[in-house]
Design an enzyme around this catalytic site. Structure first.
Site, mmCIF file in Angstrom:
data_model
loop_
_atom_site.group_PDB
_atom_site.id
_atom_site.type_symbol
_atom_site.label_atom_id
_atom_site.label_comp_id
_atom_site.label_asym_id
_atom_site.label_seq_id
_atom_site.Cartn_x
_atom_site.Cartn_y
_atom_site.Cartn_z
ATOM 1 N N LYS A 86 31.636 21.660 37.053
ATOM 2 C CA LYS A 86 31.235 21.632 35.638
ATOM 3 C C LYS A 86 31.244 20.194 35.132
ATOM 4 O O LYS A 86 32.255 19.483 35.270
ATOM 5 C CB LYS A 86 32.199 22.471 34.790
HETATM 6 C C1 E4P Z 1 33.547 27.772 29.562
HETATM 7 O O1 E4P Z 1 34.170 27.712 30.592
HETATM 8 C C2 E4P Z 1 33.969 27.060 28.324
HETATM 9 O O2 E4P Z 1 34.724 25.965 28.675
HETATM 10 C C3 E4P Z 1 34.727 27.974 27.426
HETATM 11 O O3 E4P Z 1 34.084 29.225 27.321
HETATM 12 C C4 E4P Z 1 34.966 27.400 26.043
HETATM 13 O O4 E4P Z 1 35.544 28.407 25.253
HETATM 14 P P1 E4P Z 1 36.309 28.116 23.877
HETATM 15 O O5 E4P Z 1 35.284 27.667 22.892
HETATM 16 O O6 E4P Z 1 36.925 29.425 23.517
HETATM 17 O O7 E4P Z 1 37.329 27.062 24.170
#
Ligand code: E4P
Length: 225
Positions: A86
Site C-alpha cells: 500500500k
Molecule cells: C484501509 O486499509 C484504510 O487504511 C482504512 O480503511 C482507513 O479507515 P479509517 O478511515 O477508519 O481509519
C-alpha cells in the site's frame, strides 16, 4: 466484489474468516499500532493464517519514494512477493507506485480522497486504488459517489485498476457499492457483521425451530428427528 477485513487482530480475523466469505486482510500503520505488538510478528501470523491465496495489503511508512521502495522490499521479503504494497498517493507516492509497478510489485494506492488521485495512481500502474469513504463524508464530500466516479473513470479511460473502497463506518455504505459492482471493499469486523445483523431473521429462525419441536420433540433437529 471482494470483501476484505480491515484489521490486524488475528483473533478477529480468524473469527471473521470462520463465518464470512472473505478474501483477505488490509492493514495500515494505525491498525497495526492497535495490536501493541511488533509489526512483522503480527503480519507474519496473518500471512500464515491466510496462506498464499488470500490477499494481504501492507502499507509503507517512509515519506519519500526511495524509502517507500525500501519498505516495499522488506514487506515482500518478510511476507511474500504476492503481498500488496500500500502506497499513499502523495507526489512521492506516485513516483513509488510507478517504479514498483514497473518491477512487477502489486501496489494498492491508498489515502485517496479525490478522483484525480485515483486517476493518477491508476495510470501509474496501481492494481487497486483505495478511496476513503467515511473520511470523505466527514469532510463534507460524498464518499460513495467518489467511489462510483473512480470506478467509472477507470472503465472509461481503459485503466486496468480496481477500486478497493475503504474507511467504512456502517454496513449500508457497503451495500450501495455492492450494487455498483466495484472491485473490492475493506471494512472492520463490526461493519462486516452488520451486513447480516437483522433481528427479524433471528425471530424467523426461532419460530421455525419452535414449530419443528412440536412434531419432533424439544431440542430435536433434522439430524435426530
Ligand atoms: C484501509 O486499509 C484504510 O487504511 C482504512 O480503511 C482507513 O479507515 P479509517 O478511515 O477508519 O481509519
Amino acid at each position: 466484489m471482494k470483501l476484505i477485513i480491515d484489521d490486524a487482530d488475528i483473533e478477529a480475523i480468524r473469527r471473521m474468516a470462520a463465518y464470512y466469505p472473505v478474501d483477505g486482510v488490509t492493514t495500515n500503520p494505525t491498525i497495526l499500532s492497535r495490536t501493541g505488538r511488533k509489526p512483522y510478528e503480527v503480519l507474519k501470523e496473518i500471512r500464515d493464517f491466510l496462506g498464499d491465496e488470500q490477499e494481504l495489503h501492507v502499507q509503507v511508512t517512509a515519506a519519500d519514494a526511495e524509502g517507500m521502495l525500501k519498505d516495499a522490499d522488506r514487506i515482500r521479503k518478510e511476507l511474500g512477493p504476492q503481498t500488496f504494497v500500500k502506497v499513499p498517493v502523495t507526489r512521492e507516492g506516485l513516483k513509488a507506485i510507478r517504479l514498483l509497478s514497473e518491477r512487477g510489485v502489486s501496489v494498492t494506492a491508498t489515502c485517496i480522497y479525490t478522483r484525480m488521485q485515483a486517476f493518477l495512481a491508476g495510470k501509474a500502474g496501481a492494481v487497486y486504488a483505495a478511496p476513503y469513504v467515511n473520511r470523505i463524508d466527514n469532510l463534507g464530500g460524498d464518499g460513495l459517489q467518489t467511489v462510483r466516479d473512480i470506478h467509472d473513470i477507470y472503465r472509461k479511460n481503459d485503466i486496468p485498476c480496481r477500486v478497493l473502497a475503504a474507511s467504512f463506518k456502517n454496513s449500508n455504505q457497503i451495500q450501495e457499492l455492492v450494487k455498483y459492482g466495484i472491485g473490492a471493499v475493506t471494512a472492520p469486523p463490526a461493519v462486516i457483521e452488520g451486513l447480516i445483523g437483522n433481528a427479524l431473521v433471528d425471530m424467523a429462525v426461532a419460530d421455525f425451530a419452535r414449530d419443528f419441536e412440536k412434531i419432533a420433540g424439544s431440542g430435536i433437529t433434522m439430524a435426530e428427528a
